[in-house]
Design an enzyme around this catalytic site. Structure first.
Site, PDB file in Angstrom:
ATOM      1  NE  ARG A  81      -3.797   2.350   1.951  1.00  0.00           N
ATOM      2  CZ  ARG A  81      -4.924   2.510   2.563  1.00  0.00           C
ATOM      3  NH1 ARG A  81      -5.469   1.502   3.216  1.00  0.00           N
ATOM      4  NH2 ARG A  81      -5.532   3.663   2.544  1.00  0.00           N
ATOM      5  NE  ARG A  91      -8.275   2.544  -0.499  1.00  0.00           N
ATOM      6  CZ  ARG A  91      -8.607   3.516   0.333  1.00  0.00           C
ATOM      7  NH1 ARG A  91      -8.811   3.262   1.579  1.00  0.00           N
ATOM      8  NH2 ARG A  91      -8.759   4.743  -0.094  1.00  0.00           N
ATOM      9  CG  ASP A  94      -8.744   0.713   3.759  1.00  0.00           C
ATOM     10  OD1 ASP A  94      -7.901   1.122   4.585  1.00  0.00           O
ATOM     11  OD2 ASP A  94      -9.885   1.195   3.675  1.00  0.00           O
ATOM     12  CG  ASP A  96     -10.499   1.169   7.608  1.00  0.00           C
ATOM     13  OD1 ASP A  96      -9.364   1.671   7.732  1.00  0.00           O
ATOM     14  OD2 ASP A  96     -11.259   1.417   6.652  1.00  0.00           O
TER      15      ASP A  96
END
Length: 162
Positions: A81, A91, A94, A96
């Site tokens: 990334r 991307r 990711d 989160d």
């Protein structure tokens, strides 16, 4: 041990292979086998041009929130990334933190629950598969209500597995 929901998404390269590697990584930081949702394909949000594969995983960990976020960001970097990423841009990966038990954290670099998850069907639908009875610790709204209030988007469950 704390129960944590991690959302995972990829829209560059071999998206499925990236999510599978993320699954192995999440296994390594969880004290038990993570519970993983289906993999969903969704339209991009923002300037991205390529569709995303998205999923969610429930892990159990004693890693504190800030340290967990640092581990997730380091793994994203190891996967390729770009640190100079464009907000909502394409991307490789990711990851989160969506929820961390029922904690509410408001810090400069760490906000839990994730500040935008309530408007992201690509987070809410996978999350609903693994945590149906969950309610937002800030508003008390159940997950099913959050889903019905989230903006519509093109999203569908795939037959892919982690």
């Amino acid at each position: 041990m704390e129960t944590v929901i991690i959302a995972a998404g990829s829209n560059l390269g071999d998206r499925h292979a990236v999510l599978r590697k993320a699954g192995v990584f999440l296994n390594s930081i969880s004290s038990s086998t993570p519970l993983k949702s289906s993999i969903w394909e969704s339209e991009p949000v923002g300037p991205s041009k390529f569709t995303f594969l998205n999923s969610a995983a429930k892990i159990e960990t004693d890693i504190k929130p800030a340290a967990l976020l640092a581990k997730l960001k380091l793994f994203e970097k190891e996967m390729g990334r770009d640190e100079q990423r464009i907000r909502w841009g394409p991307r490789i990966l990711d990851l989160d933190i969506i929820t961390y038990s029922n904690l509410v954290i408001q810090q400069e670099n760490l906000i839990i629950p994730h500040p935008e998850y309530t408007v992201r069907r690509f987070v809410l639908l996978p999350m609903n598969e693994i945590l149906q009875d969950w309610s937002d610790p800030v508003t008390g709204r159940p997950l099913k209500d959050l889903i019905s209030g989230a903006p519509e988007m093109q999203i569908q469950k795939t037959k892919l597995n982690w």
